[in-house]
Design a protein around this motif. Structure first.
Motif, PDB file in Angstrom:
ATOM      1  N   MET A 244       8.807 -51.117  11.740  1.00 13.60           N
ATOM      2  CA  MET A 244       9.802 -52.209  11.748  1.00 13.60           C
ATOM      3  C   MET A 244       9.354 -52.773  10.145  1.00 13.60           C
ATOM      4  N   ILE A 245       8.110 -52.888   9.748  1.00  9.79           N
ATOM      5  CA  ILE A 245       8.037 -53.574   8.615  1.00  9.79           C
ATOM      6  C   ILE A 245       8.387 -52.900   7.349  1.00  9.79           C
ATOM      7  N   SER A 246       8.238 -51.561   7.345  1.00 10.79           N
ATOM      8  CA  SER A 246       8.701 -50.612   6.283  1.00 10.79           C
ATOM      9  C   SER A 246      10.280 -50.976   6.093  1.00 10.79           C
ATOM     10  N   ASN A 247      10.921 -51.118   7.327  1.00 11.75           N
ATOM     11  CA  ASN A 247      12.254 -51.042   7.088  1.00 11.75           C
ATOM     12  C   ASN A 247      12.851 -52.659   6.571  1.00 11.75           C
ATOM     13  N   LYS A 248      11.975 -53.366   6.535  1.00 13.80           N
ATOM     14  CA  LYS A 248      12.192 -54.540   5.910  1.00 13.80           C
ATOM     15  C   LYS A 248      12.445 -54.545   4.303  1.00 13.80           C
ATOM     16  N   PHE A 249      11.605 -53.657   3.549  1.00 13.39           N
ATOM     17  CA  PHE A 249      11.436 -53.540   2.328  1.00 13.39           C
ATOM     18  C   PHE A 249      12.219 -52.290   1.557  1.00 13.39           C
ATOM     19  N   ASN A 250      12.420 -51.280   2.686  1.00 13.13           N
ATOM     20  CA  ASN A 250      13.112 -50.122   2.106  1.00 13.13           C
ATOM     21  C   ASN A 250      14.513 -50.432   2.028  1.00 13.13           C
ATOM     22  N   LYS A 252      18.418 -49.930   2.746  1.00 16.19           N
ATOM     23  CA  LYS A 252      18.978 -50.124   4.126  1.00 16.19           C
ATOM     24  C   LYS A 252      20.047 -48.903   4.210  1.00 16.19           C
ATOM     25  N   GLU A 257      18.509 -47.112   9.864  1.00 14.47           N
ATOM     26  CA  GLU A 257      18.921 -48.089  10.977  1.00 14.47           C
ATOM     27  C   GLU A 257      18.838 -47.223  12.413  1.00 14.47           C
TER      28      GLU A 257
END
Length: 691
Positions: A244-250, A252, A257
């Motif tokens: 979840m944390i890595s998805n914030k910065f990587n 999209k 998703e």
């Protein structure tokens, strides 16, 4: 061109779909198929050994649409049952399986009762068809599991259990084996885990004349699901928080998703799993009604039987577990097992394990004597190899951990002499025996082997045979009284600090006042006083019996006048550990918390041999390679699902030669400010000329 889509008389799949949507409109077509089925069934009864594809398709179609025409289909299930009962051994394997599937479909729709179907399926087990037997076994277990999913119908369960118990007594090998397998599976699935099931397996299965049934029953009592089948889900490897944390910065993407959605579902599952109350599975041996009688019957069977050695070992294992768990008296067991205790005996470590499992505090020392003598004379002698000696000492330690009086003082002191043996494996095994008796019965050891006396060892009481040390207080609870005393002192100090704010009368005479102007001198005096005080402090003395009695009295008072919280129990536990620490010479000595003595003896504890490690290059390299076996490949992680699929252009570029990619490696060269000025001037001149 005419399209022939409506082929209902021949296309049963299409008709089935339409009937389920609108039963009233297709009633005539259904009745036509029902008439066809009855005609086909009459023809089939003339030659039942041949496979009839038409009958297979029609019976499956009718089973699918039974709920739509219940009045017309009342006799249909009985017709299928009659065919299977009449021609069960003659039928073709595929035809028999197809009709069984048809009945299972009707059972799922509650058109056939569970008991009738169970009775029929057990009669079909005698057929020479392994696939059918496996299929029927799976269905029976699943059906009983589904019936008990929401609520348990005790009357129906009792009827089904009684029928399966009668099948367990059947003379047919396949029927009896199927019955015991079903009972064991349902027990492990926590559906029929009541004492009735366990006692039937014990009384009938373990003494069955059919070897397969007897072995399956013995394995049931030896199996431990918690150790054999640890929960290993691949979902647990993913950490939802990191994703979840890595998805914030990587960047999209759709793929990311989807991955986040999947991780969210996994996190939800994990949360639900943690919220569920833990299920405690007791061993089946705890549920036996008459363990003494069961153990005696098993032992009598071992003595008189000529079974294979492996089966005898399994029976001895069950007997030893029963004796250890229920503290049984079976005195003939120990001389019998002592005859097998020879170093060259096959599976001797397991036999040593059984002798340790069969030991408990209520076994008289003279009954355990033949076992201890056999181990001492056959294993712990210098004519044997060091490994054999170490295994023998380990077995003695495990027996004495459960029955401290099994060994007499002279034999113990002789075995302890191996503490200075030249081989490390023997030396470590002997020292583990010393450590055991230091904590249980230090008086049996020689004075020099008892170690430095600690508070815990002073409190230890040597028990005689059959004596139980019952305490009317909680050991260590006197610590809680110290805590209350400390809090009272703190209150008094606070009050004295508050009173300091008031006026104090000071004597005016010079004789009573000694004022020093030099601050250094005063500091030196204080240091000297502190040193003298430290020197004057007496060394920590041992607790006298009166002091120990006072502590017990205090603990009793605390236990009577207070309800303990979790924090209080933690403090008591730490205080008990500190008692072992007091009197230890080394500064960095660590006292491990005593492991709870498990019900069963681990084979690894007997086979545990301390050996000097190899330090040559090959041994080191072997250990390095062994450590890499289950580890991921170091470096770049290839996230492709299929290893054989193509890579991206960016990844391919890494393997190309520099000459192929040097034009891309340079990238865009930035122009200097002067070059930009010249280019812009040339552009303006060109524009003027064009105008």
């Amino acid at each position: 061109m005419v399209r022939h889509n409506n082929q209902l008389p021949n296309n049963l799949t299409q008709l089935q779909n339409l009937v389920k949507r609108d039963p009233d409109s297709y009633k005539d077509e259904f009745r036509q198929q029902l008439a066809h089925f009855e005609t086909t069934l009459e023809i089939f009864n003339l030659n039942p050994s041949q496979y009839n594809k038409k009958l297979d398709e029609q019976s499956m179609f009718l089973a699918q649409v039974t709920q739509c025409y219940q009045n017309d289909m009342k006799t249909f299930p009985q017709k299928i049952v009659d065919v299977l009962k009449t021609h069960n051994t003659v039928l073709h394997n595929d035809m028999r399986l197809a009709l069984c599937k048809c009945l299972i479909l009707l059972r799922n729709k509650n058109f056939v009762s569970a008991f009738d179907l169970l009775e029929l399926f057990f009669s079909l087990i005698k057929c020479q068809d392994k696939n059918l037997r496996e299929y029927l076994k799976t269905h029976i277990i699943t059906d009983i599991k589904n019936m008990n999913m929401k609520n348990k119908d005790m009357k129906l369960n009792s009827t089904l259990q009684n029928f399966i118990f009668t099948m367990l007594r059947d003379t047919n090998v396949k029927t009896a084996k199927m019955a015991v397998d079903i009972l064991i599976d349902l027990y492990h699935k926590n559906i029929w885990n009541d004492p009735k099931t366990v006692n039937i397996i014990a009384d009938i299965g373990c003494f069955s004349k059919v070897m397969k049934v007897m072995v399956a029953s013995l394995k049931f009592f030896l199996s431990r699901d918690e150790e054999e089948k640890p929960e290993s889900d691949s979902e647990d490897e993913i950490d939802p928080r990191d994703t979840m944390i890595s998805n914030k910065f990587n960047k999209k993407t759709r793929k990311r998703e989807k991955m986040v959605d999947k991780v969210k579902k996994i996190a939800k599952k994990m949360k639900k799993r943690k919220a569920k109350a833990p299920i405690f599975n007791f061993s089946a041996l705890h549920l036996i009604n008459n363990p003494q009688g069961f153990a005696e019957k098993l032992f009598k069977q071992v003595e008189s039987s000529n079974d294979r050695f492996e089966v005898k070992l399994m029976t001895l294992d069950v007997i030893s577990r029963l004796i250890g768990l229920h503290n049984l008296f079976l005195f003939n067991y120990y001389p019998f097992i002592s005859r097998l205790l020879m170093p060259h005996q096959r599976e001797v470590t397991r036999i040593l394990q059984f002798s340790a499992q069969a030991a408990h505090e209520l076994v008289p020392p003279e009954v355990m004597e033949p076992v201890m003598k056999a181990i001492a004379n056959n294993f712990i002698t210098e004519r044997n190899s060091t490994d054999v000696m170490a295994v023998g000492l380990n077995a003695v330690r495990e027996i004495c951990a459960r029955c401290p009086l099994a060994i007499n003082e002279d034999l113990l002191r002789d075995l302890v002499q191996y503490k200075s043996y030249k081989e490390k494996s023997v030396m470590m095994a002997a020292r583990s025996l010393i450590q055991l008796y230091r904590q249980s019965m230090p008086t049996l050891l020689h004075k020099k082997d008892r170690g430095r006396p600690s508070e815990a060892s002073l409190e230890l009481k040597t028990k005689e045979y059959g004596e139980i040390d019952v305490k009317d207080y909680i050991p260590g609870s006197e610590v809680l009284l110290d805590k209350t005393k400390v809090s009272e002192k703190l209150d008094k100090n606070q009050k004295s600090v508050e009173s300091d704010d008031e006026w104090i009368d000071v004597a005016s005479s010079d004789s009573e006042l000694s004022i020093t102007t030099d601050s250094e001198d005063s500091d030196d005096d204080h240091v000297k006083e502190d040193v003298n005080e430290k020197r004057k402090k007496p060394a920590k003395q041992k607790l006298t019996p009166e002091e120990i009695e006072e502590k017990i009295k205090t603990a009793r008072e605390v236990a009577m006048g207070k309800i303990f919280s979790d924090e209080d129990f933690k403090r008591i536990e730490t205080a008990q550990i500190k008692k072992n620490l007091s009197g230890v010479k080394r500064k960095k000595a660590v006292v491990d918390e005593e492991e709870e003595s498990s019900e069963l003896v681990k084979l690894a504890d007997i086979e545990n041999i301390h050996k000097k490690r190899k330090h040559d290059k090959n041994a080191r390299l072997e250990s390095v390679l062994k450590g890499r076996e289950e580890r991921d490949k170091y470096g770049y992680k290839d996230r492709r699902k299929n290893v054989n699929c193509s890579k991206t252009n960016r990844e391919k570029r890494k393997t190309k030669s520099y000459q192929m990619v040097k034009h891309k490696a340079r990238g865009k060269v930035k122009r200097s400010f002067k070059d930009k000025q010249i280019a812009f001037r040339n552009y303006l001149i060109k524009q003027k000329k064009m105008n």
